[in-house]
Structures are given as C-alpha cells and as structure tokens.
Design a protein around this motif. Structure first.
Motif, PDB file in Angstrom:
ATOM      1  N   ALA A 144       0.831  -1.205   0.000  1.00 55.24           N
ATOM      2  CA  ALA A 144       0.000   0.000   0.000  1.00 55.24           C
ATOM      3  C   ALA A 144       0.867   1.257   0.000  1.00 55.24           C
ATOM      4  N   LEU A 145       1.944   1.245   0.770  1.00 57.93           N
ATOM      5  CA  LEU A 145       2.868   2.380   0.790  1.00 57.93           C
ATOM      6  C   LEU A 145       3.517   2.578  -0.574  1.00 57.93           C
ATOM      7  N   ASP A 146       3.877   1.490  -1.228  1.00 61.91           N
ATOM      8  CA  ASP A 146       4.500   1.572  -2.549  1.00 61.91           C
ATOM      9  C   ASP A 146       3.545   2.202  -3.555  1.00 61.91           C
ATOM     10  N   ILE A 147       2.286   1.792  -3.521  1.00 63.79           N
ATOM     11  CA  ILE A 147       1.271   2.376  -4.406  1.00 63.79           C
ATOM     12  C   ILE A 147       1.149   3.875  -4.156  1.00 63.79           C
ATOM     13  N   SER A 148       1.033   4.237  -2.892  1.00 62.70           N
ATOM     14  CA  SER A 148       0.863   5.639  -2.527  1.00 62.70           C
ATOM     15  C   SER A 148       2.039   6.487  -2.997  1.00 62.70           C
ATOM     16  N   GLN A 149       3.253   5.993  -2.783  1.00 64.45           N
ATOM     17  CA  GLN A 149       4.443   6.758  -3.168  1.00 64.45           C
ATOM     18  C   GLN A 149       4.514   6.953  -4.679  1.00 64.45           C
ATOM     19  N   LYS A 150       4.176   5.929  -5.429  1.00 62.85           N
ATOM     20  CA  LYS A 150       4.281   6.016  -6.888  1.00 62.85           C
ATOM     21  C   LYS A 150       3.280   7.009  -7.469  1.00 62.85           C
ATOM     22  N   TRP A 151       2.009   6.909  -7.067  1.00 61.85           N
ATOM     23  CA  TRP A 151       1.015   7.796  -7.670  1.00 61.85           C
ATOM     24  C   TRP A 151       1.092   9.225  -7.121  1.00 61.85           C
ATOM     25  N   ALA A 152       1.648   9.390  -5.944  1.00 58.87           N
ATOM     26  CA  ALA A 152       1.886  10.741  -5.428  1.00 58.87           C
ATOM     27  C   ALA A 152       2.884  11.474  -6.322  1.00 58.87           C
ATOM     28  N   LEU A 154       3.027  11.315  -9.375  1.00 56.18           N
ATOM     29  CA  LEU A 154       2.329  11.709 -10.590  1.00 56.18           C
ATOM     30  C   LEU A 154       1.261  12.768 -10.325  1.00 56.18           C
ATOM     31  N   GLY A 155       1.320  13.357  -9.128  1.00 56.15           N
ATOM     32  CA  GLY A 155       0.431  14.471  -8.829  1.00 56.15           C
ATOM     33  C   GLY A 155      -0.945  14.090  -8.336  1.00 56.15           C
ATOM     34  N   ILE A 156      -1.169  12.810  -8.029  1.00 57.91           N
ATOM     35  CA  ILE A 156      -2.478  12.380  -7.524  1.00 57.91           C
ATOM     36  C   ILE A 156      -2.429  12.326  -6.004  1.00 57.91           C
ATOM     37  N   PRO A 157      -3.356  12.985  -5.316  1.00 57.67           N
ATOM     38  CA  PRO A 157      -3.381  12.901  -3.852  1.00 57.67           C
ATOM     39  C   PRO A 157      -3.550  11.443  -3.412  1.00 57.67           C
ATOM     40  N   THR A 158      -2.720  10.998  -2.487  1.00 62.72           N
ATOM     41  CA  THR A 158      -2.782   9.614  -2.036  1.00 62.72           C
ATOM     42  C   THR A 158      -2.748   9.529  -0.515  1.00 62.72           C
ATOM     43  N   LEU A 159      -3.206   8.410  -0.014  1.00 57.46           N
ATOM     44  CA  LEU A 159      -3.138   8.113   1.414  1.00 57.46           C
ATOM     45  C   LEU A 159      -2.922   6.620   1.560  1.00 57.46           C
ATOM     46  N   ALA A 160      -1.955   6.232   2.357  1.00 58.16           N
ATOM     47  CA  ALA A 160      -1.728   4.820   2.671  1.00 58.16           C
ATOM     48  C   ALA A 160      -1.936   4.617   4.159  1.00 58.16           C
ATOM     49  N   SER A 161      -2.697   3.594   4.513  1.00 54.78           N
ATOM     50  CA  SER A 161      -2.987   3.370   5.924  1.00 54.78           C
ATOM     51  C   SER A 161      -3.202   1.893   6.189  1.00 54.78           C
ATOM     52  N   SER A 162      -2.942   1.504   7.434  1.00 54.46           N
ATOM     53  CA  SER A 162      -3.284   0.154   7.900  1.00 54.46           C
ATOM     54  C   SER A 162      -4.312   0.236   9.025  1.00 54.46           C
ATOM     55  N   ASP A 163      -4.870   1.438   9.217  1.00 54.28           N
ATOM     56  CA  ASP A 163      -5.798   1.706  10.312  1.00 54.28           C
ATOM     57  C   ASP A 163      -7.220   1.837   9.767  1.00 54.28           C
ATOM     58  N   VAL A 164      -8.065   0.868  10.062  1.00 53.12           N
ATOM     59  CA  VAL A 164      -9.445   0.890   9.578  1.00 53.12           C
ATOM     60  C   VAL A 164     -10.168   2.141  10.051  1.00 53.12           C
TER      61      VAL A 164
END
Length: 292
Positions: A144-152, A154-164
């Motif tokens: 999830a962190l890897d996804i967030s870092q990559k798309w961030a 590219l200018g897309i707001p992202t959030l990665a979390s493990s907290d429901v």
C-alpha cells in the motif's frame, strides 16, 4: 499464462462439466499432456465438445494449445523445483539460491496469469481519481505504501494506511464516489481489508483489490480484481517474501502502464518533482554549510 492460472481466473464462470475437466487436468497434468481429446473426455466423464469449450473458456484456441501450455508449465515447474524451507545453520549460498529461485518463480507466475482487462480498468480508474486511498495490514501495508508513493509522484493525492478507523470516514459520503480505494490482502480474507472494500464500494467508490489468484472474499467485495501468483512457502512462514515480490511486480506493471498511457503528463510531473527535490537538497546543503 499457465493453465492453472487460467483455471483459477475463470473457474467462477465455468460450467459444472467444464469444472470436472479442469479438476482432472489439475490432478493429472502429466497424463493429460499425452491424452487425446476423446481419452480426456472419457476420463473426466464428459464429451469432447465440453473439452473444446473449456479450452476456449481458458483463452486457448483449442485443446492442442492447452496441452502445449500445460507441457510448458510442467517443464518449468520441474526445472524450478526446490525445497522452500529454511533450516537451522543453513549455508548462505543455499539461502541465496532458494530466495532467487522462488522470487523468479513468483514473478513469472504473476506475469503469466495476469489478465489485460482488469489492468486496463485499473489504469482508467486511477486516471480519473480525485484521491487514491491505499489499505493493507501487516506486510500488505508495504505494498500500500509503494502504491501511494508512486502515484503521489504523478500528482495524484494519495493516502496509505493500515488503520481501519482512519479510513472508515473516507468510505462514506458523496466524495467517496470520486475516490479510488486500492485494497491489498494476499489471502483475500483479511477481515479489515474486506470491510474497507465493501463499505467503499457500497458508497459508490471504485475499489481495486489485489490478492493472490482465485476466488476470495476481497475479490468479491471490490470493483476491479488484480491477482498475483500463489506464493510458494515452507512449512514455517518466517516472512511474506514471495507474496511481496508478486505484489510489487503487479504494482509496477499497473504504474508503468499508467505512465505509458499518460506519458507527457507523467514525464512533466516527474521532472518537476525531481527539480524541486534537487533544489531542496542544494538549499539544505547551503544551510548546513553555513552553520558549520
């Protein structure tokens, strides 16, 4: 794509007769390679026409092509056979060989069983997202962190979390319809992941799920299913090594497909980001040198 991977991907849509043939193929792959269509039909208690339909359902032109792929799968599996278990005081060379072999198998199997349609759907959804919300528990949080870092980048707001609890407010309300939730669980049965995906989808969000191949609760809860290889692991699972290799490969393929289809914009944003980072490093170096 492997025959087993095709069967896992398509089994929800196969008829009972086709599933009977598929089960026989998985149980007796070496025998099937040398069997005629009539011999397989007799062994699986069905008709040659059913076997032809199964081959087409598995994206093969016919039974002959299915057997050719099955033979290739068996050869690869035989060449890659290794003991996955790590033992006390094992030589480092042995550990290196096992990890390298298993990593190659995991990546190859993930690529082989990928379907183009969900990859394209994921790229299109990410293109139109107001925010990409990434969720995973345990080792899946690293993906999830890897996804967030990559798309961030590219200018897309992202959030990665493990907290429901952090994500639940984001799954509700009108704004949820403009978000893309990317939920990761290797087993596809992590309760928190299934809950986040279900609530987000119920409220109109597009939900990309990433799990190992096969039907599972997370796949059913999402909108777009990305599936990785079934990891090979020893009797004692010391770490999620193989599943992470597969997940990172899947993320990279979606990312570079996205970049390819939005090349000019992605290139500009990455260049701008790099220039800003270089400028920051120069300013920081200047400040540190000034304070020496």
């Amino acid at each position: 794509m492997t025959v087993q991977g095709n069967i896992e991907s398509a089994k929800a849509h196969l008829s009972s007769a086709e599933m009977r043939v598929a089960a026989y193929i998985l149980a007796h792959p070496d025998d099937v390679i040398s069997m005629s269509v009539h011999a397989l039909a007799e062994a699986a208690e069905t008709s040659p026409a059913t076997i032809s339909r199964l081959a087409r359902s598995l994206n093969f032109p016919g039974y002959r092509e299915l057997k050719l792929q099955l033979s290739s799968d068996q050869s690869r599996a035989l060449a890659a056979q290794t003991d996955d278990q790590i033992y006390p005081n094992e030589p480092i060379d042995s550990i290196k060989f096992k990890l390298l072999t298993n990593a190659k198998n995991s990546l190859e199997e993930t690529v082989d069983q990928m379907q183009e349609a969900p990859l394209q759907d994921a790229v299109a959804a990410l293109k139109n997202a107001s925010q990409v919300v990434c969720f995973g528990v345990g080792a899946s949080y690293l993906a999830a962190l890897d996804i967030s870092q990559k798309w961030a980048r590219l200018g897309i707001p992202t959030l990665a979390s493990s907290d429901v609890h952090e994500l639940l407010p984001l799954t509700s309300g009108e704004m949820a319809t403009k978000k893309v939730f990317w939920v990761v669980s290797n087993s596809g049965e992590t309760p928190e992941a299934v809950l986040v995906a279900s609530l987000a989808k119920e409220n109109g969000a597009t939900v990309i799920t990433m799990s190992r191949v096969g039907q599972n609760s997370l796949t059913k809860a999402g909108s777009i299913a990305l599936q990785t290889s079934q990891p090979r692991e020893g009797a004692i699972r010391f770490a999620a090594t193989q599943s992470l290799h597969a997940q990172f490969m899947m993320v990279d393929i979606v990312y570079y497909s996205y970049v390819s289809q939005n090349y000019e914009q992605a290139s500009r944003l990455v260049r701008d980001s790099r220039e800003q980072l270089d400028d920051y490093k120069q300013q920081l170096h200047h400040v540190l040198k000034k304070n020496d």
